[in-house]
Design a protein around this motif. Structure first.
Motif, PDB file in Angstrom:
ATOM      1  N   ARG A  92     -30.937  -8.621  19.809  1.00  0.00           N
ATOM      2  CA  ARG A  92     -30.591  -9.522  18.705  1.00  0.00           C
ATOM      3  C   ARG A  92     -31.434 -10.792  18.809  1.00  0.00           C
ATOM      4  O   ARG A  92     -31.626 -11.351  19.896  1.00  0.00           O
ATOM      5  N   PHE A  93     -31.945 -11.225  17.658  1.00  0.00           N
ATOM      6  CA  PHE A  93     -32.821 -12.387  17.586  1.00  0.00           C
ATOM      7  C   PHE A  93     -32.134 -13.503  16.804  1.00  0.00           C
ATOM      8  O   PHE A  93     -31.677 -13.289  15.678  1.00  0.00           O
ATOM      9  N   VAL A  94     -32.113 -14.684  17.409  1.00  0.00           N
ATOM     10  CA  VAL A  94     -31.529 -15.858  16.778  1.00  0.00           C
ATOM     11  C   VAL A  94     -32.646 -16.740  16.249  1.00  0.00           C
ATOM     12  O   VAL A  94     -33.585 -17.080  16.979  1.00  0.00           O
ATOM     13  N   MET A  95     -32.539 -17.098  14.964  1.00  0.00           N
ATOM     14  CA  MET A  95     -33.526 -17.962  14.318  1.00  0.00           C
ATOM     15  C   MET A  95     -32.847 -19.281  13.944  1.00  0.00           C
ATOM     16  O   MET A  95     -32.129 -19.355  12.938  1.00  0.00           O
ATOM     17  N   PRO A  96     -33.017 -20.317  14.753  1.00  0.00           N
ATOM     18  CA  PRO A  96     -32.443 -21.615  14.386  1.00  0.00           C
ATOM     19  C   PRO A  96     -33.099 -22.152  13.117  1.00  0.00           C
ATOM     20  O   PRO A  96     -34.282 -21.919  12.869  1.00  0.00           O
ATOM     21  N   HIS A  97     -32.328 -22.882  12.341  1.00  0.00           N
ATOM     22  CA  HIS A  97     -32.862 -23.431  11.091  1.00  0.00           C
ATOM     23  C   HIS A  97     -32.651 -24.936  11.073  1.00  0.00           C
ATOM     24  O   HIS A  97     -31.620 -25.444  11.514  1.00  0.00           O
ATOM     25  N   ALA A  98     -33.660 -25.654  10.569  1.00  0.00           N
ATOM     26  CA  ALA A  98     -33.588 -27.104  10.487  1.00  0.00           C
ATOM     27  C   ALA A  98     -34.231 -27.566   9.194  1.00  0.00           C
ATOM     28  O   ALA A  98     -35.069 -26.866   8.611  1.00  0.00           O
ATOM     29  N   PRO A  99     -33.869 -28.756   8.715  1.00  0.00           N
ATOM     30  CA  PRO A  99     -34.505 -29.306   7.511  1.00  0.00           C
ATOM     31  C   PRO A  99     -36.022 -29.379   7.696  1.00  0.00           C
ATOM     32  O   PRO A  99     -36.522 -29.659   8.784  1.00  0.00           O
ATOM     33  N   GLY A 100     -36.725 -29.119   6.614  1.00  0.00           N
ATOM     34  CA  GLY A 100     -38.179 -29.137   6.676  1.00  0.00           C
ATOM     35  C   GLY A 100     -38.775 -27.759   6.865  1.00  0.00           C
ATOM     36  O   GLY A 100     -39.982 -27.571   6.658  1.00  0.00           O
ATOM     37  N   GLN A 101     -37.952 -26.792   7.266  1.00  0.00           N
ATOM     38  CA  GLN A 101     -38.433 -25.423   7.403  1.00  0.00           C
ATOM     39  C   GLN A 101     -38.242 -24.694   6.066  1.00  0.00           C
ATOM     40  O   GLN A 101     -37.819 -25.277   5.077  1.00  0.00           O
ATOM     41  N   ARG A 102     -38.578 -23.413   6.044  1.00  0.00           N
ATOM     42  CA  ARG A 102     -38.371 -22.636   4.824  1.00  0.00           C
ATOM     43  C   ARG A 102     -36.909 -22.770   4.386  1.00  0.00           C
ATOM     44  O   ARG A 102     -36.010 -22.753   5.231  1.00  0.00           O
ATOM     45  N   PRO A 103     -36.651 -22.876   3.097  1.00  0.00           N
ATOM     46  CA  PRO A 103     -35.265 -23.025   2.649  1.00  0.00           C
ATOM     47  C   PRO A 103     -34.376 -21.910   3.199  1.00  0.00           C
ATOM     48  O   PRO A 103     -34.783 -20.745   3.260  1.00  0.00           O
ATOM     49  N   ALA A 104     -33.151 -22.265   3.566  1.00  0.00           N
ATOM     50  CA  ALA A 104     -32.228 -21.295   4.160  1.00  0.00           C
ATOM     51  C   ALA A 104     -31.990 -20.111   3.228  1.00  0.00           C
ATOM     52  O   ALA A 104     -31.876 -18.971   3.680  1.00  0.00           O
ATOM     53  N   LEU A 105     -31.920 -20.385   1.941  1.00  0.00           N
ATOM     54  CA  LEU A 105     -31.690 -19.300   0.984  1.00  0.00           C
ATOM     55  C   LEU A 105     -32.849 -18.314   0.985  1.00  0.00           C
ATOM     56  O   LEU A 105     -32.642 -17.093   0.902  1.00  0.00           O
ATOM     57  N   LEU A 106     -34.068 -18.814   1.132  1.00  0.00           N
ATOM     58  CA  LEU A 106     -35.240 -17.945   1.180  1.00  0.00           C
ATOM     59  C   LEU A 106     -35.245 -17.112   2.463  1.00  0.00           C
ATOM     60  O   LEU A 106     -35.559 -15.912   2.430  1.00  0.00           O
ATOM     61  N   GLY A 147     -28.161 -21.240  11.806  1.00  0.00           N
ATOM     62  CA  GLY A 147     -29.317 -20.364  11.904  1.00  0.00           C
ATOM     63  C   GLY A 147     -28.966 -18.981  11.391  1.00  0.00           C
ATOM     64  O   GLY A 147     -27.984 -18.786  10.658  1.00  0.00           O
ATOM     65  N   PHE A 148     -29.759 -18.023  11.820  1.00  0.00           N
ATOM     66  CA  PHE A 148     -29.585 -16.634  11.394  1.00  0.00           C
ATOM     67  C   PHE A 148     -29.771 -15.732  12.611  1.00  0.00           C
ATOM     68  O   PHE A 148     -30.434 -16.094  13.586  1.00  0.00           O
ATOM     69  N   ILE A 149     -29.200 -14.560  12.529  1.00  0.00           N
ATOM     70  CA  ILE A 149     -29.340 -13.591  13.612  1.00  0.00           C
ATOM     71  C   ILE A 149     -29.627 -12.218  13.006  1.00  0.00           C
ATOM     72  O   ILE A 149     -29.039 -11.847  11.984  1.00  0.00           O
ATOM     73  N   TYR A 150     -30.578 -11.500  13.607  1.00  0.00           N
ATOM     74  CA  TYR A 150     -30.947 -10.181  13.102  1.00  0.00           C
ATOM     75  C   TYR A 150     -31.323  -9.283  14.277  1.00  0.00           C
ATOM     76  O   TYR A 150     -31.370  -9.725  15.437  1.00  0.00           O
ATOM     77  N   SER A 151     -31.610  -8.012  13.991  1.00  0.00           N
ATOM     78  CA  SER A 151     -31.834  -7.024  15.043  1.00  0.00           C
ATOM     79  C   SER A 151     -33.256  -6.483  15.031  1.00  0.00           C
ATOM     80  O   SER A 151     -33.849  -6.280  13.978  1.00  0.00           O
TER      81      SER A 151
END
Length: 510
Positions: A92-106, A147-151
């Motif tokens: 499982r891969f965790v992708m932290p998200h922060a302002p300034g990165q690609r929009p969370a919706l995208l 963030g997001f998590i995927y496999s």
């Protein structure tokens, strides 16, 4: 010039012992073709042991609209997991998200597409994650709240190459390591190659078909053999990785986004370490002498430090490795160069197939497509077979690849602990992961630790070394400590010298 003492006749000569060459050898031998595979160094000695160790679709390729490549890789992901559950497993891969990165919706839309491009039976879907509550949030800086998590999947890349070579050999292929192709000539009816292997001198190979799977040297071999060919077609991209002491305790990996558009992974590695990589740089040097630069180390440390609470600095690095990826030239920026492959066939006389590009996840499909071409040219009527075949050691619960082998690997390993209760648990766990059901060959007729023979260096017994020499073409301490195993990370600095001294004193019996 004197006539070579050794002459081999075959249907297919494959030049290159990386993942593509070994995969093609396996598929071709399984279709009844006579095969000779030659590799100038050790199996997986170059690009194929220098990957990020992932079986993945390539999430970032979606932004370059490589939908066909991603879908092909996503389908292969689970095929490979079932075929070799001992050397690869879900991650499982965790992708932290922060302002300034690609929009969370995208990002969420991209992950949804990633989930939907191919059928999944083994891997859970992606989702959002609250890093303030999830275990993966603890090592991260407090500003990363969501963030997001995927496999995807993890693989022991060097052992994957070895397993393909083992299967090829058991199906009749001749596998020659430390055998450089000195000369390759196209004759009227076949190819004539002159190989040189220090242990036995010159070998002449007469082949009806040649496969050029020389990785970074593919274009060089093609142009030297068929000088009428045009440009290089191949772009060399250097990828470097660093290994540091373990930064986090959980079993998830991270995928970090950088402002320059690159992504970097931080992956649990060998229990005690974290693997961080990779870089993407055009490379114009000697493909035999690839090494990380100080700038690359600084780049990877700086990027990891943007995310982790505990800074990563160059002095933390305990090991590095670099490889040159031979990718198809498409004029893109280094990070965006396509990872898809191209097969080029020259049929002006006895045919040659050259492999350009590719990624480790799609090696089986590449091999199947290549051998389809070869079989047609040689009037071989056998179709592809590797889709439903285990790799050596992967038949945990029967000959057919099964979801159960991935989902219940722990159950199978515990059964081996009962069967070989005399082995230390940590050692048996490593054997199960490295060899799968081939553990029974390694431990055949042995019922005590003493019967494994001398402990040459800590955790490495004579029985395992002899197994690797007999069945896996291991010849040097580097082969054993850094490709067949990763024991080099765990052992004292003089371990390689001690092991090589032992190997020199105990010649391999013929």
């Amino acid at each position: 010039m004197a006539e070579p003492q050794h002459i081999l006749d075959c249907d297919v000569l494959i030049i290159g012992g990386g993942i593509n060459g070994a995969g093609i050898a396996r598929d071709a031998a399984g279709r009844g073709l006579s095969v000779v595979l030659c590799e100038k160094d050790d199996l997986a000695a170059h690009t194929s042991s220098a990957s990020t160790k992932l079986i993945h679709g390539g999430l970032r390729y979606l932004e370059y609209y490589e939908f066909n490549l991603v879908r092909k890789a996503l389908i292969e992901r689970e095929v490979l997991l079932r075929a070799a559950p001992h050397i690869m497993w879900p991650l499982r891969f965790v992708m932290p998200h922060a302002p300034g990165q690609r929009p969370a919706l995208l990002v969420r839309a991209g992950l949804y597409l990633y989930d939907m491009l191919a059928r999944r039976e083994l891997l859970p879907a992606s989702s959002g994650v609250n890093l303030r509550c999830h275990e993966a949030g603890r090592p991260l800086k407090p500003e990363f709240k969501r963030g997001f998590i995927y496999s995807d999947g993890w693989v022991d890349d060097a052992r994957l190459v070895v397993l393909n070579a083992i299967d090829a050999g058991e199906k009749g292929a001749t596998v020659l390591t430390q055998a450089i192709c000195q000369k390759l000539e196209r004759k009227a009816a076949d190819w004539q190659a002159t190989l040189f292997k220090p242990s036995c001198g010159q070998i002449r190979v007469n082949a009806r078909y040649v496969v050029n799977a020389a990785g970074p040297w593919t274009a060089k071999l093609l142009h030297a053999t068929l000088p009428k060919e045009g440009g290089g077609h191949l772009r060399l991209i250097k990828g470097s990785h660093i290994v540091v002491k373990r930064i986090f305790e959980h079993d998830n990996a991270y995928i970090f986004q950088n402002r320059d558009g690159r992504i970097v992974f931080a992956i649990p590695y060998e229990h005690d370490f974290t693997l961080i990589g990779t870089t993407d740089l055009d490379y114009h040097g000697d493909a035999n002498q690839v090494a990380i630069s100080e700038d690359e180390i600084a780049y990877l440390c700086q990027l990891a430090s943007q995310y982790f609470t505990q800074p990563v600095v160059p002095s933390d690095v305990v090991w590095t490795y670099s490889g040159v990826r031979p990718l198809v030239e498409d004029g893109a920026d280094a990070k965006a160069v396509t990872r898809d492959y191209r097969l080029e066939i020259d049929s002006d006389g006895p045919p040659m197939l050259s492999v350009f590009g590719g990624k480790i996840t799609t090696f089986r499909k590449l091999a199947e497509e290549a051998v389809d071409h070869i079989a047609k040219a040689l009037d071989n009527r056998h179709g592809g077979w590797t889709h439903n075949a285990c790799l050596p050691g992967g038949d945990l619960f029967g000959a057919e690849p099964q979801n159960r082998s991935v989902q219940e690997f722990g159950l199978w390993a515990r059964a081996q602990q009962q069967r070989y209760s005399w082995l230390p648990v940590a050692l048996l766990t490593r054997y199960c992961r490295a060899y799968g059901t081939r553990i029974h060959t390694l431990l055949c007729h042995r019922g005590s630790l003493e019967e494994l023979g001398e402990e040459i260096v800590p955790g490495l017994y004579e029985a395992e070394v002899e197994y690797q020499r007999r069945y896996e073409w291991a010849r040097t301490a580097e082969d054993i400590l850094w490709r067949r195993t990763k024991l080099g990370l765990h052992l004292p600095t003089d371990a390689a010298e001690r092991l090589q001294t032992w190997l020199d004193a105990h010649p391999l019996s013929r």
